[in-house]
Each structure stands twice: as C-alpha cells, then as structure tokens.
Design an enzyme around this catalytic site. Structure first.
Site, PDB file in Angstrom:
ATOM      1  N   CYS A  96     -10.774  -9.419  14.887  1.00 25.44           N
ATOM      2  CA  CYS A  96      -9.650  -9.357  13.934  1.00 25.44           C
ATOM      3  C   CYS A  96     -10.032  -8.700  12.607  1.00 25.44           C
ATOM      4  O   CYS A  96     -11.078  -8.983  12.024  1.00 25.44           O
ATOM      5  CB  CYS A  96      -9.160 -10.772  13.652  1.00 25.44           C
ATOM      6  SG  CYS A  96      -7.802 -10.798  12.471  1.00 25.44           S
TER       7      CYS A  96
ATOM      8  N   ASP B 226     -11.538  -1.241  12.611  1.00 28.52           N
ATOM      9  CA  ASP B 226     -11.851  -1.219  11.181  1.00 28.52           C
ATOM     10  C   ASP B 226     -13.314  -1.627  10.985  1.00 28.52           C
ATOM     11  O   ASP B 226     -13.915  -2.257  11.854  1.00 28.52           O
ATOM     12  CB  ASP B 226     -10.942  -2.200  10.435  1.00 28.52           C
ATOM     13  CG  ASP B 226      -9.495  -1.735  10.435  1.00 28.52           C
ATOM     14  OD1 ASP B 226      -9.262  -0.521  10.354  1.00 28.52           O
ATOM     15  OD2 ASP B 226      -8.596  -2.595  10.520  1.00 28.52           O
TER      16      ASP B 226
ATOM     17  N   CYS C 101      -8.712 -13.752  17.682  1.00 25.46           N
ATOM     18  CA  CYS C 101      -9.353 -12.583  18.273  1.00 25.46           C
ATOM     19  C   CYS C 101     -10.667 -12.343  17.547  1.00 25.46           C
ATOM     20  O   CYS C 101     -10.686 -12.299  16.309  1.00 25.46           O
ATOM     21  CB  CYS C 101      -8.456 -11.367  18.129  1.00 25.46           C
ATOM     22  SG  CYS C 101      -6.770 -11.697  18.669  1.00 25.46           S
TER      23      CYS C 101
ATOM     24  N   ARG D 277       0.817  -1.210   0.000  1.00 28.67           N
ATOM     25  CA  ARG D 277       0.000   0.000   0.000  1.00 28.67           C
ATOM     26  C   ARG D 277       0.850   1.259   0.000  1.00 28.67           C
ATOM     27  O   ARG D 277       0.487   2.257  -0.595  1.00 28.67           O
ATOM     28  CB  ARG D 277      -0.904  -0.013   1.231  1.00 28.67           C
ATOM     29  CG  ARG D 277      -1.744   1.228   1.354  1.00 28.67           C
ATOM     30  CD  ARG D 277      -2.334   1.364   2.734  1.00 28.67           C
ATOM     31  NE  ARG D 277      -3.278   0.308   3.024  1.00 28.67           N
ATOM     32  CZ  ARG D 277      -3.690   0.022   4.259  1.00 28.67           C
ATOM     33  NH1 ARG D 277      -3.229   0.669   5.292  1.00 28.67           N
ATOM     34  NH2 ARG D 277      -4.556  -0.955   4.462  1.00 28.67           N
ATOM     35  N   TYR D 278       1.954   1.225   0.736  1.00 32.99           N
ATOM     36  CA  TYR D 278       2.844   2.387   0.827  1.00 32.99           C
ATOM     37  C   TYR D 278       4.093   2.081   0.006  1.00 32.99           C
ATOM     38  O   TYR D 278       4.521   0.929  -0.054  1.00 32.99           O
ATOM     39  CB  TYR D 278       3.246   2.614   2.287  1.00 32.99           C
ATOM     40  CG  TYR D 278       2.087   2.818   3.226  1.00 32.99           C
ATOM     41  CD1 TYR D 278       1.367   4.015   3.205  1.00 32.99           C
ATOM     42  CD2 TYR D 278       1.719   1.840   4.137  1.00 32.99           C
ATOM     43  CE1 TYR D 278       0.309   4.212   4.080  1.00 32.99           C
ATOM     44  CE2 TYR D 278       0.661   2.042   5.014  1.00 32.99           C
ATOM     45  CZ  TYR D 278      -0.037   3.224   4.983  1.00 32.99           C
ATOM     46  OH  TYR D 278      -1.079   3.424   5.844  1.00 32.99           O
TER      47      TYR D 278
ATOM     48  N   ARG E  55       7.198   0.126   1.970  1.00 31.36           N
ATOM     49  CA  ARG E  55       7.034  -1.000   2.883  1.00 31.36           C
ATOM     50  C   ARG E  55       5.897  -1.914   2.463  1.00 31.36           C
ATOM     51  O   ARG E  55       4.931  -1.460   1.858  1.00 31.36           O
ATOM     52  CB  ARG E  55       6.829  -0.529   4.322  1.00 31.36           C
ATOM     53  CG  ARG E  55       5.749   0.508   4.514  1.00 31.36           C
ATOM     54  CD  ARG E  55       6.130   1.378   5.731  1.00 31.36           C
ATOM     55  NE  ARG E  55       5.078   2.259   6.206  1.00 31.36           N
ATOM     56  CZ  ARG E  55       4.837   3.470   5.691  1.00 31.36           C
ATOM     57  NH1 ARG E  55       5.507   3.907   4.645  1.00 31.36           N
ATOM     58  NH2 ARG E  55       3.892   4.221   6.204  1.00 31.36           N
TER      59      ARG E  55
ATOM     60  N   LYS F 296      -3.434   4.672   6.787  1.00 31.18           N
ATOM     61  CA  LYS F 296      -3.664   5.044   8.183  1.00 31.18           C
ATOM     62  C   LYS F 296      -3.522   6.545   8.353  1.00 31.18           C
ATOM     63  O   LYS F 296      -2.581   7.145   7.843  1.00 31.18           O
ATOM     64  CB  LYS F 296      -2.626   4.370   9.076  1.00 31.18           C
ATOM     65  CG  LYS F 296      -2.737   2.870   9.138  1.00 31.18           C
ATOM     66  CD  LYS F 296      -1.735   2.327  10.165  1.00 31.18           C
ATOM     67  CE  LYS F 296      -1.640   0.825  10.119  1.00 31.18           C
ATOM     68  NZ  LYS F 296      -1.107   0.317   8.840  1.00 31.18           N
TER      69      LYS F 296
ATOM     70  N   ARG G 206      -8.588  -9.266   9.807  1.00 31.48           N
ATOM     71  CA  ARG G 206      -8.561 -10.278   8.733  1.00 31.48           C
ATOM     72  C   ARG G 206      -9.442 -11.463   9.098  1.00 31.48           C
ATOM     73  O   ARG G 206      -9.175 -12.606   8.744  1.00 31.48           O
ATOM     74  CB  ARG G 206      -7.125 -10.728   8.448  1.00 31.48           C
ATOM     75  CG  ARG G 206      -6.258  -9.573   8.090  1.00 31.48           C
ATOM     76  CD  ARG G 206      -5.071  -9.913   7.212  1.00 31.48           C
ATOM     77  NE  ARG G 206      -4.350  -8.658   7.061  1.00 31.48           N
ATOM     78  CZ  ARG G 206      -3.324  -8.280   7.836  1.00 31.48           C
ATOM     79  NH1 ARG G 206      -2.842  -9.096   8.749  1.00 31.48           N
ATOM     80  NH2 ARG G 206      -2.784  -7.101   7.669  1.00 31.48           N
TER      81      ARG G 206
ATOM     82  N   CYS H 194      -3.321 -18.369  14.005  1.00 37.45           N
ATOM     83  CA  CYS H 194      -2.952 -17.631  15.214  1.00 37.45           C
ATOM     84  C   CYS H 194      -3.125 -18.558  16.405  1.00 37.45           C
ATOM     85  O   CYS H 194      -3.867 -19.538  16.338  1.00 37.45           O
ATOM     86  CB  CYS H 194      -3.854 -16.418  15.410  1.00 37.45           C
ATOM     87  SG  CYS H 194      -3.770 -15.282  14.017  1.00 37.45           S
TER      88      CYS H 194
ATOM     89  N   ASP I 291      -7.572   3.444  10.030  1.00 36.20           N
ATOM     90  CA  ASP I 291      -7.117   2.893   8.755  1.00 36.20           C
ATOM     91  C   ASP I 291      -8.295   3.071   7.802  1.00 36.20           C
ATOM     92  O   ASP I 291      -9.358   2.456   7.980  1.00 36.20           O
ATOM     93  CB  ASP I 291      -6.747   1.414   8.920  1.00 36.20           C
ATOM     94  CG  ASP I 291      -5.602   1.023   8.004  1.00 36.20           C
ATOM     95  OD1 ASP I 291      -5.395   1.715   6.986  1.00 36.20           O
ATOM     96  OD2 ASP I 291      -4.937   0.020   8.296  1.00 36.20           O
TER      97      ASP I 291
HETATM   98  C1  LIG Z   1      -0.139  -0.529   8.706  1.00 34.89           C
HETATM   99  C2  LIG Z   1       0.452  -0.940   7.455  1.00 34.89           C
HETATM  100  C3  LIG Z   1       1.818  -0.788   7.209  1.00 34.89           C
HETATM  101  C4  LIG Z   1       2.759  -0.235   8.246  1.00 34.89           C
HETATM  102  O1  LIG Z   1       2.498   1.085   8.518  1.00 34.89           O
HETATM  103  P1  LIG Z   1       3.404   1.898   9.533  1.00 34.89           P
HETATM  104  O2  LIG Z   1       2.632   3.160   9.720  1.00 34.89           O
HETATM  105  O3  LIG Z   1       4.729   2.114   8.872  1.00 34.89           O
HETATM  106  O4  LIG Z   1       3.541   1.098  10.768  1.00 34.89           O
HETATM  107  C5  LIG Z   1       2.306  -1.171   5.985  1.00 34.89           C
HETATM  108  N1  LIG Z   1       1.499  -1.683   5.031  1.00 34.89           N
HETATM  109  C6  LIG Z   1       0.183  -1.839   5.230  1.00 34.89           C
HETATM  110  C7  LIG Z   1      -0.644  -2.406   4.142  1.00 34.89           C
HETATM  111  C8  LIG Z   1      -0.379  -1.483   6.457  1.00 34.89           C
HETATM  112  O5  LIG Z   1      -1.689  -1.665   6.662  1.00 34.89           O
HETATM  113  S1  SF4 Z   2      -5.785  -9.812  15.597  1.00 31.28           S
HETATM  114 FE1  SF4 Z   2      -6.166 -11.365  13.993  1.00 31.28          FE
HETATM  115  S2  SF4 Z   2      -4.161 -11.765  13.089  1.00 31.28           S
HETATM  116 FE2  SF4 Z   2      -3.803 -10.745  15.064  1.00 31.28          FE
HETATM  117  S3  SF4 Z   2      -3.566 -12.424  16.543  1.00 31.28           S
HETATM  118 FE3  SF4 Z   2      -5.703 -11.825  16.595  1.00 31.28          FE
HETATM  119  S4  SF4 Z   2      -6.699 -13.213  15.143  1.00 31.28           S
HETATM  120 FE4  SF4 Z   2      -4.509 -13.281  14.708  1.00 31.28          FE
END
Ligand SMILES: *Cc1c(COP(=O)(O)O)cnc(C)c1O
Ligand code: SF4
Length: 347
Positions: free
Chosen positions: A110, A271, A107, A90-91, A94, A315, A112, A103, A308
C-alpha cells in the site's frame, strides 16, 4: 450486526492465527505486524492456494518490509499537499478526501502503508466535517475522490451522511469512491448499500483488482450490483513483482474485468514507498506488458500505465514508443512490429 461486519470480525489479524492454517513461523512476522498492521478477510484468505502465491504475497506480512529503509515514507508528498487533515489537494479541480483509516484487508504494497490501519490515521467525524468545509470553500473542486483507507468500511449511515453533504455543494460535479472491498470483502456490497449509492449520481467507483484469481463469483456479484445501480466501475491495478508482472497474467486480469463490467483505468508503477521494495519491478516490465496488450486485447481492456512522481508532482503516463518523427513523416511501429510511414502534414 451485518454479515460483512461479522466477516471483518472473523478476519485474521495475527501471525499466530495464520500459523494455525499454514506452516509458517509466526515469530518472524510479529515484528512486521507491530509496524504495519495485518488483516485478511475470510474471503481473501480463501483465495490463497499455497504460501507465496500472488494472493499470499499481497496480504501476508513479509520480513522484507522491514529491510527497506531507503525509500520514502510519504513519496507523493501527500502531507505537504494537505490543507486540512483528510484532504490531499494536488490538482486544481479535484481532491482526495481520506474519510476512512482502515481497510478490510491490508495490502502489503500500500502507498499509504505509513498510516493505514494505524492510530495516526484514525479519522474523526470532525476531520470529515473539516474536509467538507474545505471543499465548500474551494469552488474549483469539481471532483471529489473518497479514499482512505477504504471508504466502504464506514457504515451505510455515515456514507449516506457524507454523500448528502457533498451533494449539497453546488460546485461538486462528480463523486468517486476508491475501494477494494469488491475484491477483499465482496459481501460489503449489499443491496442496501447500492440502493443508497444510486441516489448520488454521477457516482464512479474505482476498485482495485490485481490478479485474475481475485475475480470470483462473489466479486463479480458485487460488481454486478454496483453496475446495476448505475455506478460506473473502473479499476486501478498496481504492477507487482511476483503477482502480475507477466503479460499473460495481466491479459487474463484485464479481460476478466471487462466480463464483470469493470473498465481498466490505471496500471500503477509501484510508488517508492518504504516497506514495499520487494514488490517493485522495472518500468521496462510495465512497458513490455503494454506492448503485449496493444492490438491483442480489446482496446477497452487497456489501462493507462502511470508513474506517480515523487514530491507530489502528479501522475504521468508512460507508454511504449510507437511513433518516431523522421523529417515530414512519422515512422510508426505497428503492434505486429512492422514499420509504417505516415505523412504528417497540415493542409
Ligand atoms: C490520483 C490522484 C487524483 C485523481 O487523478 P485522476 O487522474 O483524475 O484519476 C487526484 N488527487 C490526487 C492527490 C491523486 O493522487
Ligand atoms: S491499497 Fe492500501 S488503502 Fe487500498 S485497500 Fe489496500 S491497504 Fe487499503
């Protein structure tokens, strides 16, 4: 088998087993678990004091998860930002690298949720290799964030293999690992794992504590081992209704984290993920918590409160309005609520 693997095997994965310990009606939870899997490690289960408490809410399935059909399945548009399975880019500099589909404890809130612990998130070794190839071919990537699922669910051997391959890529400057095992399966942080990790610096671990009850002697020991191995520890907390949406609880959590050498990093607004609506608070709740923290707790303890944005737009920090411009002056509100004028001139 290692001790942590035995603990995983002893985890609670069915409503039936949960009903042997607590007075619940397992039938009501079966449908939830059929859609969103459940796993609670013996350690995390032992933190529950009574049904409905903050630990319970985070790990025990709730029928409300099935009544939330308005929110989005993939609000962060991760699938659209995924050049190869397993990479979310996305960025520019990174990437998230989803190396594990499982996991230690699932959670209920979560992000995802649509796929963790589900067959659709099974990560094959070929997927991992494709992700590494993508990173190799994408020189602007300086920062690789291993995520999932939980990367520390993998064996030491596999973790070592992935880290070696990433470290062999000259443009990868830092590696981060996002993991909740210091909270849910602290026995996973073995001396062997730490000896392995320390060979791959600069390495950052972001863990995920949400409530002061999660700070136990075991989790403190896990963080001590990581910190002693030279790993820089941060923490991401999700703002959760009925768990930590209270300034006093949040203060205790953040102070407790500093004591175990973990620096609060992000406080996430929930989210808009399907199945998690019962955890959502208003943004005003998060702002009120930040206002309560500022000036009252160590600045080191204060995380960035972020939303986000849906659609993968990234974010964005949210903060209380301390500063207002009035002509050539700033009108600044102090943590104690006083108004102070501050000249804003350039020489
Ligand atoms: C949160 C996130 C990051 C990391 O973001 P930082 O602000 O650098 O911690 C990188 N890629 C994605 C897709 C994210 O959701
Ligand atoms: S938030 Fe989602 S990915 Fe993170 S530990 Fe919990 S279940 Fe796993």
């Amino acid at each position: 088998m290692e001790l942590w693997q035995q603990s995983l095997q002893q985890s609670v994965t069915t409503p039936q087993t949960l009903a042997e310990r607590f007075a619940i009606d397992p039938a009501a939870l079966e449908a939830v678990v059929a859609r969103y899997p459940m796993r609670i490690t013996p350690h995390y289960l032992s933190l529950i004091q009574e049904p409905g408490d903050p630990i319970w809410r985070q790990c025990v399935p709730d029928p409300a998860e099935l009544d939330d059909e308005d929110s989005l399945v993939d609000p962060l548009a991760e699938e659209a930002l995924s050049p190869v399975p397993g990479i979310v880019h996305r960025y520019p500099d990174r990437v998230l690298f989803l190396v594990s589909g499982t996991c230690a404890t699932y959670c209920r809130f979560c992000t995802r949720k649509r796929k963790v612990g589900c067959p659709s998130m099974r990560v094959s070794f070929n997927d991992v290799l494709d992700g590494i190839t993508y990173i190799q071919r994408t020189p602007q990537v300086r920062d690789v964030i291993l995520s999932g699922g939980d990367p520390l669910m993998m064996s030491d051997l596999l973790i070592k293999d992935i880290l070696e391959r990433l470290r062999a890529i000259p443009h990868v400057e830092i590696i981060r690992i996002g993991t909740r095992v210091p909270v849910t399966l602290p026995e996973r942080i073995t001396e062997n794992l730490c000896a392995l990790l320390r060979r791959f610096h600069p390495l950052y671990v972001n863990t995920h504590f949400n409530h002061p009850t999660e700070i136990t002697p075991e989790s403190a020991e896990a963080c001590r081992r990581l910190a002693d191995a030279g790993v820089v520890l941060g923490n991401q907390t999700v703002l959760l209704r009925g768990v930590n949406d209270d300034p006093a609880v949040m203060t205790e959590l953040l102070r407790g984290l500093l004591k175990i050498r973990v620096r609060p990093y992000y406080l996430h607004q929930m989210d808009l993920v399907r199945g998690t609506g019962h955890f959502r608070t208003g943004v005003a709740t998060g702002i009120a918590i930040l206002e309560a923290l500022r000036g009252r707790v160590s600045g080191l303890a204060i995380p960035h409160y972020v939303i986000d944005l849906p659609g993968g737009k990234g974010k964005v920090p949210v903060s209380p309005d301390y500063v207002e411009r009035v002509g050539q002056e700033l009108l600044i509100r102090t943590p104690a609520g006083e108004q102070v004028r501050f000249p804003d001139t350039e020489s």
